[in-house]
Design a protein around this motif. Structure first.
Motif, PDB file in Angstrom:
ATOM      1  N   ALA A  90      -8.431   5.681   1.674  1.00  0.00           N
ATOM      2  CA  ALA A  90      -8.870   4.282   1.683  1.00  0.00           C
ATOM      3  C   ALA A  90      -8.848   3.647   0.298  1.00  0.00           C
ATOM      4  O   ALA A  90      -8.674   2.431   0.165  1.00  0.00           O
ATOM      5  CB  ALA A  90     -10.269   4.182   2.277  1.00  0.00           C
ATOM      6  N   ASP A  91      -9.006   4.455  -0.783  1.00  0.00           N
ATOM      7  CA  ASP A  91      -9.034   3.868  -2.124  1.00  0.00           C
ATOM      8  C   ASP A  91      -7.653   3.422  -2.590  1.00  0.00           C
ATOM      9  O   ASP A  91      -7.543   2.557  -3.469  1.00  0.00           O
ATOM     10  CB  ASP A  91      -9.632   4.852  -3.133  1.00  0.00           C
ATOM     11  N   VAL A  92      -6.586   3.970  -1.980  1.00  0.00           N
ATOM     12  CA  VAL A  92      -5.228   3.557  -2.366  1.00  0.00           C
ATOM     13  C   VAL A  92      -4.509   2.837  -1.221  1.00  0.00           C
ATOM     14  O   VAL A  92      -3.487   2.193  -1.443  1.00  0.00           O
ATOM     15  CB  VAL A  92      -4.387   4.765  -2.832  1.00  0.00           C
ATOM     16  N   PHE A  93      -5.026   2.964  -0.004  1.00  0.00           N
ATOM     17  CA  PHE A  93      -4.413   2.310   1.157  1.00  0.00           C
ATOM     18  C   PHE A  93      -5.531   1.570   1.888  1.00  0.00           C
ATOM     19  O   PHE A  93      -6.126   2.094   2.829  1.00  0.00           O
ATOM     20  CB  PHE A  93      -3.761   3.350   2.075  1.00  0.00           C
ATOM     21  N   PRO A  94      -5.858   0.345   1.457  1.00  0.00           N
ATOM     22  CA  PRO A  94      -7.010  -0.379   2.030  1.00  0.00           C
ATOM     23  C   PRO A  94      -6.905  -0.519   3.540  1.00  0.00           C
ATOM     24  O   PRO A  94      -5.838  -0.767   4.083  1.00  0.00           O
ATOM     25  CB  PRO A  94      -6.930  -1.740   1.333  1.00  0.00           C
ATOM     26  N   GLN A  95      -8.048  -0.361   4.185  1.00  0.00           N
ATOM     27  CA  GLN A  95      -8.086  -0.429   5.642  1.00  0.00           C
ATOM     28  C   GLN A  95      -8.210  -1.868   6.133  1.00  0.00           C
ATOM     29  O   GLN A  95      -8.890  -2.696   5.517  1.00  0.00           O
ATOM     30  CB  GLN A  95      -9.233   0.411   6.178  1.00  0.00           C
ATOM     31  N   ALA A  96      -7.555  -2.150   7.240  1.00  0.00           N
ATOM     32  CA  ALA A  96      -7.528  -3.500   7.794  1.00  0.00           C
ATOM     33  C   ALA A  96      -8.880  -3.870   8.397  1.00  0.00           C
ATOM     34  O   ALA A  96      -9.625  -3.012   8.882  1.00  0.00           O
ATOM     35  CB  ALA A  96      -6.438  -3.601   8.859  1.00  0.00           C
ATOM     36  N   SER A  97      -9.170  -5.162   8.403  1.00  0.00           N
ATOM     37  CA  SER A  97     -10.383  -5.697   9.006  1.00  0.00           C
ATOM     38  C   SER A  97      -9.986  -6.874   9.899  1.00  0.00           C
ATOM     39  O   SER A  97      -8.814  -7.072  10.196  1.00  0.00           O
ATOM     40  CB  SER A  97     -11.361  -6.143   7.922  1.00  0.00           C
ATOM     41  N   GLU A 146      -5.510  -8.417  16.402  1.00  0.00           N
ATOM     42  CA  GLU A 146      -6.201  -7.133  16.321  1.00  0.00           C
ATOM     43  C   GLU A 146      -5.438  -6.201  15.376  1.00  0.00           C
ATOM     44  O   GLU A 146      -4.513  -5.485  15.779  1.00  0.00           O
ATOM     45  CB  GLU A 146      -6.326  -6.511  17.709  1.00  0.00           C
ATOM     46  N   ALA A 147      -5.822  -6.240  14.111  1.00  0.00           N
ATOM     47  CA  ALA A 147      -5.147  -5.423  13.100  1.00  0.00           C
ATOM     48  C   ALA A 147      -5.239  -3.947  13.460  1.00  0.00           C
ATOM     49  O   ALA A 147      -6.232  -3.482  14.006  1.00  0.00           O
ATOM     50  CB  ALA A 147      -5.789  -5.669  11.735  1.00  0.00           C
ATOM     51  N   MET A 175      -7.677 -11.817   7.075  1.00  0.00           N
ATOM     52  CA  MET A 175      -6.470 -11.677   6.272  1.00  0.00           C
ATOM     53  C   MET A 175      -6.873 -11.080   4.921  1.00  0.00           C
ATOM     54  O   MET A 175      -7.251 -11.791   3.996  1.00  0.00           O
ATOM     55  CB  MET A 175      -5.794 -13.041   6.088  1.00  0.00           C
ATOM     56  N   ASP A 176      -6.812  -9.747   4.824  1.00  0.00           N
ATOM     57  CA  ASP A 176      -7.283  -9.058   3.633  1.00  0.00           C
ATOM     58  C   ASP A 176      -6.118  -8.403   2.898  1.00  0.00           C
ATOM     59  O   ASP A 176      -4.957  -8.728   3.147  1.00  0.00           O
ATOM     60  CB  ASP A 176      -8.367  -8.035   3.999  1.00  0.00           C
ATOM     61  N   HIS A 177      -6.420  -7.432   2.015  1.00  0.00           N
ATOM     62  CA  HIS A 177      -5.379  -6.784   1.219  1.00  0.00           C
ATOM     63  C   HIS A 177      -4.818  -5.532   1.875  1.00  0.00           C
ATOM     64  O   HIS A 177      -4.071  -4.780   1.233  1.00  0.00           O
ATOM     65  CB  HIS A 177      -5.930  -6.437  -0.171  1.00  0.00           C
ATOM     66  N   SER A 178      -5.178  -5.289   3.121  1.00  0.00           N
ATOM     67  CA  SER A 178      -4.640  -4.121   3.824  1.00  0.00           C
ATOM     68  C   SER A 178      -3.142  -4.294   4.062  1.00  0.00           C
ATOM     69  O   SER A 178      -2.610  -5.407   4.069  1.00  0.00           O
ATOM     70  CB  SER A 178      -5.339  -3.953   5.170  1.00  0.00           C
ATOM     71  N   TYR A 179      -2.463  -3.168   4.284  1.00  0.00           N
ATOM     72  CA  TYR A 179      -1.026  -3.216   4.538  1.00  0.00           C
ATOM     73  C   TYR A 179      -0.737  -4.062   5.769  1.00  0.00           C
ATOM     74  O   TYR A 179       0.195  -4.872   5.771  1.00  0.00           O
ATOM     75  CB  TYR A 179      -0.475  -1.792   4.724  1.00  0.00           C
ATOM     76  N   TRP A 180      -1.532  -3.876   6.849  1.00  0.00           N
ATOM     77  CA  TRP A 180      -1.260  -4.585   8.094  1.00  0.00           C
ATOM     78  C   TRP A 180      -1.280  -6.090   7.884  1.00  0.00           C
ATOM     79  O   TRP A 180      -0.360  -6.802   8.314  1.00  0.00           O
ATOM     80  CB  TRP A 180      -2.277  -4.189   9.180  1.00  0.00           C
ATOM     81  N   TRP A 181      -2.305  -6.593   7.231  1.00  0.00           N
ATOM     82  CA  TRP A 181      -2.410  -8.043   7.053  1.00  0.00           C
ATOM     83  C   TRP A 181      -1.408  -8.567   6.029  1.00  0.00           C
ATOM     84  O   TRP A 181      -0.918  -9.699   6.159  1.00  0.00           O
ATOM     85  CB  TRP A 181      -3.827  -8.435   6.660  1.00  0.00           C
TER      86      TRP A 181
END
Length: 444
Positions: A331-338, A29-30, A341-347
């Protein structure tokens, strides 16, 4: 499962109140870190996680750490220095499990959006609790995860612990170090209690009349409370805070508590259980993982600083400063997690976390060195900027911290894993193999 603690301004290094929390959720759960600016909403109702609720049109700016799929948040701070962390608590009160109420996370976000003081946030939660209730699933893949909630609510000047059991509640004003976990803590020492709580408990024979009413004893459910080991974690927070060498509590001390394990030397994640503040999931008896952490420094005469990991396992993560009125979390500079496994910081950081499950000591040593070198520098810069209105410099500090951490991700991705088979950890690795498989399936 989670842990939250508060340290009042008079006992802290820089004279500011501190509220800190580890958010323990399901491993896949990101958790998003987000900033929502103050705004005038076009409607007087807002859709929370499951239901729509009445809400004032004007809401305050908030910085939140939230499960990616939920409207509400696990923890957060608003522009007026009000901070809240919530906990799941297991009580004797039956919930209908129809998702007709608010999650504890919804209550937290709604209170932050509407309050200028901790007392007002407390009053808003009580009003919402009475109006909508808390019959709402708090799980992700676990759709049977329904629970009541407790809250630590603080501002630079005051703090409250609020505990609930279905529609009932009790609260207490606190002026010293206080920790909550997945256990009711208020016994006979509450300041106020729901007007019908005592009569209900007497009717159920949960308390005897003629003795001081004990909220914890009356409403606490024993089995889940025992399995969650919340009392042990609460005591660990308190013991660590009281055992510090320095008489003054610091942001670094808060980081250290959130990163702590019961095994001090040669810790391995497969040894973790529900008794660890820095929680590492490992199966049926330890299904939760620390998926995000926050330390908020609440200043009376200046802007608060919000330190967030935005990633799993604080022992393997880096706290970074974030500020109100800046664009770092856009959101345009800090992608949100989904869910994938995406490009968000969390993943991106999760790649390193899962790599460390096979080679913890090596990767932990490298991350710990990075933590020590960078967090101390950022803390020094944060104190210099604390009285400044130069939002550009604050934004640069945040962005530089994020960029440095992403650079470390790329560097650690190249490191070879020195994994050795251990029969004691075989079930642990099978569990994480299954979690990886589930994550990839969710991402399809």
């Amino acid at each position: 499962m989670c842990d939250t603690f508060f340290s009042p301004s008079y006992r802290n290094l820089h004279g500011n109140a501190i509220l800190a929390k580890n958010s323990d959720r399901e491993p896949n759960e990101a958790q998003q870190i987000v900033r929502f600016p103050a705004q005038q909403r076009s409607q007087k109702r807002v859709k929370a996680t499951f239901i729509a609720v009445d809400c004032p049109e004007q809401v305050h700016e908030v910085i939140l750490s939230k499960p990616f799929q939920m409207w509400g948040a696990e923890m957060g701070v608003n522009e007026h220095g009000v901070a809240i962390g919530n906990e799941a608590v297991f009580t004797k009160m039956h919930l209908a499990r129809k998702n007709t109420g608010l999650t504890g996370m919804d209550l937290l976000r709604l209170a932050l959006e509407q309050s200028k003081t901790a007392q007002l946030a407390l009053e808003i939660i009580l009003e919402l609790l009475g109006k909508y209730g808390q019959d709402a699933c708090g799980g992700y893949q676990d759709k049977g995860m329904f629970y009541s909630n407790s809250f630590l609510i603080a501002d630079p000047h005051s703090a409250y612990v609020l505990e609930t059991a279905g529609p009932f509640w009790a609260y207490k004003h606190i002026d010293s170090f206080y920790a909550i976990s997945n256990v009711l803590t208020l016994g006979t020492d509450f300041d106020q209690i729901h007007p019908d709580a005592q009569a209900f408990a007497y009717q159920k024979s949960w308390m005897k009349e003629g003795v001081p009413f004990d909220f914890q004893r009356a409403f606490s459910e024993s089995i889940m409370t025992f399995l969650g080991k919340g009392l042990s974690r609460k005591h660990q927070c308190e013991l660590q805070a009281s055992a510090l060498d320095s008489p003054k509590f610091s942001i670094q001390d808060a980081f250290g508590i959130l990163r702590s394990h019961r095994i001090k030397d040669n810790f391995e994640p497969c040894q973790g259980d529900m008794g660890n503040i820095c929680l590492h999931a490992q199966g049926l008896l330890t299904p939760s993982q620390t998926t995000g952490s926050m330390v908020a420094e609440l200043r009376a005469n200046a802007q608060s600083s919000v330190w967030l990991t935005g990633s799993s396992a604080p022992c393997l993560s880096v706290f970074k400063p974030f500020y109100f009125g800046t664009n770092t979390l856009n959101a345009d500079v800090f992608p949100q997690a989904s869910k994938r496994m995406d490009h968000s910081y969390w993943w991106q950081w999760e790649k390193i976390h899962r790599k460390a499950l096979s080679d913890y000591r090596s990767l932990h040593a490298k991350i710990q060195l990075f933590q020590q070198e960078n967090e101390n520098t950022w803390l020094e810069e944060d104190q210099i900027l604390s009285l400044s209105m130069d939002m550009k410099k604050k934004e640069e500090l945040s962005q530089n911290a994020v960029d440095a951490c992403l650079w470390l991700v790329k560097a650690l991705e190249q490191q070879k894993v020195n994994s050795k088979f251990n029969i004691r950890s075989f079930a642990y690795f099978l569990y994480w193999k299954w979690q990886n498989r589930v994550m990839k399936h969710e991402g399809n």
